[in-house]
Scaffold this active site. Structure first.
Site, PDB file in Angstrom:
ATOM      1  N   HIS A 149       0.758  -5.282  -1.470  1.00 41.77           N
ATOM      2  CA  HIS A 149       1.075  -4.242  -0.484  1.00 41.77           C
ATOM      3  C   HIS A 149       1.148  -2.915  -1.217  1.00 41.77           C
ATOM      4  O   HIS A 149       1.915  -2.760  -2.160  1.00 41.77           O
ATOM      5  CB  HIS A 149       2.392  -4.526   0.225  1.00 41.77           C
ATOM      6  CG  HIS A 149       2.719  -3.495   1.273  1.00 41.77           C
ATOM      7  ND1 HIS A 149       2.324  -3.622   2.592  1.00 41.77           N
ATOM      8  CD2 HIS A 149       3.380  -2.306   1.187  1.00 41.77           C
ATOM      9  CE1 HIS A 149       2.728  -2.575   3.278  1.00 41.77           C
ATOM     10  NE2 HIS A 149       3.374  -1.753   2.447  1.00 41.77           N
ATOM     11  N   CYS A 150       0.360  -1.943  -0.776  1.00 39.86           N
ATOM     12  CA  CYS A 150       0.288  -0.652  -1.455  1.00 39.86           C
ATOM     13  C   CYS A 150       0.946   0.420  -0.595  1.00 39.86           C
ATOM     14  O   CYS A 150       0.434   0.760   0.473  1.00 39.86           O
ATOM     15  CB  CYS A 150      -1.169  -0.282  -1.735  1.00 39.86           C
ATOM     16  SG  CYS A 150      -1.349   1.322  -2.560  1.00 39.86           S
TER      17      CYS A 150
END
Length: 346
Positions: A149-150
């Site tokens: 998850h960025c």
């Protein structure tokens, strides 16, 4: 009586706290669970802020380039060099904007409710999970071929936007290097009067900024032949400040994002995601204890892995043109099932 009470308390204790599968890692994960929840909540709330920050910083670099860098290059560069500079710069900018927008807005992919060949059941979603699918605790859903998850794109990196994310990293890193090269002669001429060594140029501008904050303009600037300080106008001071800001910002992004780009490039070469990297390391150790060798079943070799990732493998009808220019083509496969490499084993 006290004996019975002691036995009862002991029974309650072991009922609530004893776990045959408890290990030091399990206990550590349990103790850090509140911290993980906090970080996940921050990542979820701060995602839009990070996207806004990336947009504003990128916009500032572009505006400064057009306002202060390009006029200087037009005055001192040859026409062929300036033309090449403009072509490369706009090509990089086009790819940066396109791939960042697609990485932010494209769903990474979620598994359907009916999976033909599930490998496990998600403990959070209580739904079957296809191979290479993992649950994102920030997005609260399972993601096909999840990498991570960025917060910088406020999105998960998964099957359908992994290529967009990586190419954005590549083009953004290339873009910051391009700006550093384009701005270098101007940067050096402002603070040294001529082109000097690269590493020495990193010291004086920082000192100059602090001098400008506490001294009047006549104390800021280079000296003439009589060793007298040259008085700079407000516009010249403003130009030097923004040139310095652009130069150091691009250097910082080059090192930070460049390192991330190299890391992900190594993973892609091995047909792994960030999550699979940790899983495969443990699997290698387990297989080694059994006297066997672990092979990644999704890896088809260096070049073929890159072709599959970029969607330009043989028979796809696409070529390197779809990598060098913006392309919205979808990745190979549906993310629910994966072609596996076959190897002869002992």
């Amino acid at each position: 009586m006290f004996g019975r009470l002691g036995d009862t308390c002991s029974l309650w204790y072991w009922t609530f706290f004893h776990n045959h599968f408890a290990t030091s890692s399990y206990i550590a994960d349990t103790l850090f669970e509140p911290l993980f929840w906090l970080l996940e909540a921050i990542a979820k709330k701060a995602g839009p802020i990070f996207v806004t920050l990336v947009t504003l910083l990128t916009t500032s670099v572009v505006v400064i380039f057009y306002s202060y860098i390009l006029p200087w290059n037009a005055a001192y560069w040859s026409t062929p060099a300036l033309t090449i500079n403009l072509i490369i710069g706009h090509w990089l900018l086009l790819n940066i904007v396109f791939h960042y927008y697609m990485a932010v807005t494209t769903s990474p992919g979620v598994p359907p409710s009916n999976v033909d060949s599930p490998v496990s059941i998600c403990k959070s979603c209580i739904v079957p999970k296809p191979p290479r699918t993992h649950h994102c605790s920030v997005c609260k859903k399972c993601v096909l071929k999840m990498d991570h998850h960025c917060p910088w794109i406020n999105n998960c990196v998964g099957h359908y936007n992994h290529r967009y994310f990586y190419l954005f990293c590549v083009y953004m890193s290339s873009g910051t290097i391009f700006v550093c090269i384009s701005i270098y002669n101007q940067f050096m001429s402002y603070f040294y009067g001529s082109v000097g060594t690269f590493f020495s140029s990193l010291i004086f501008p920082i000192v100059s900024i602090f001098i400008a904050a506490y001294k009047p303009p006549e104390y800021f600037g280079s000296t003439d032949s009589s060793n007298m300080p040259i008085i700079l106008t407000t516009e010249e001071l403003r130009t030097r400040f923004w040139v310095t800001y652009e130069f150091f910002l691009c250097i910082a992004v080059t090192f930070a994002l460049g390192t991330l780009t190299v890391w992900h490039g190594m993973l892609i070469s091995k047909a792994e995601t960030s999550i699979e990297k940790h899983i495969n390391v443990k699997e290698k150790e387990r297989m080694s204890e059994l006297g066997a060798t672990f092979k990644n079943p999704y890896s088809f070799g260096f070049f073929e892995n890159w072709k599959i990732f970029l969607g330009i493998e043989v028979g796809s009808g696409r070529s390197i043109r779809h990598v060098l220019l913006p392309s919205a083509h979808k990745p190979t496969g549906d993310g629910k099932s994966w072609r596996m490499s076959t190897r002869k084993t002992d």
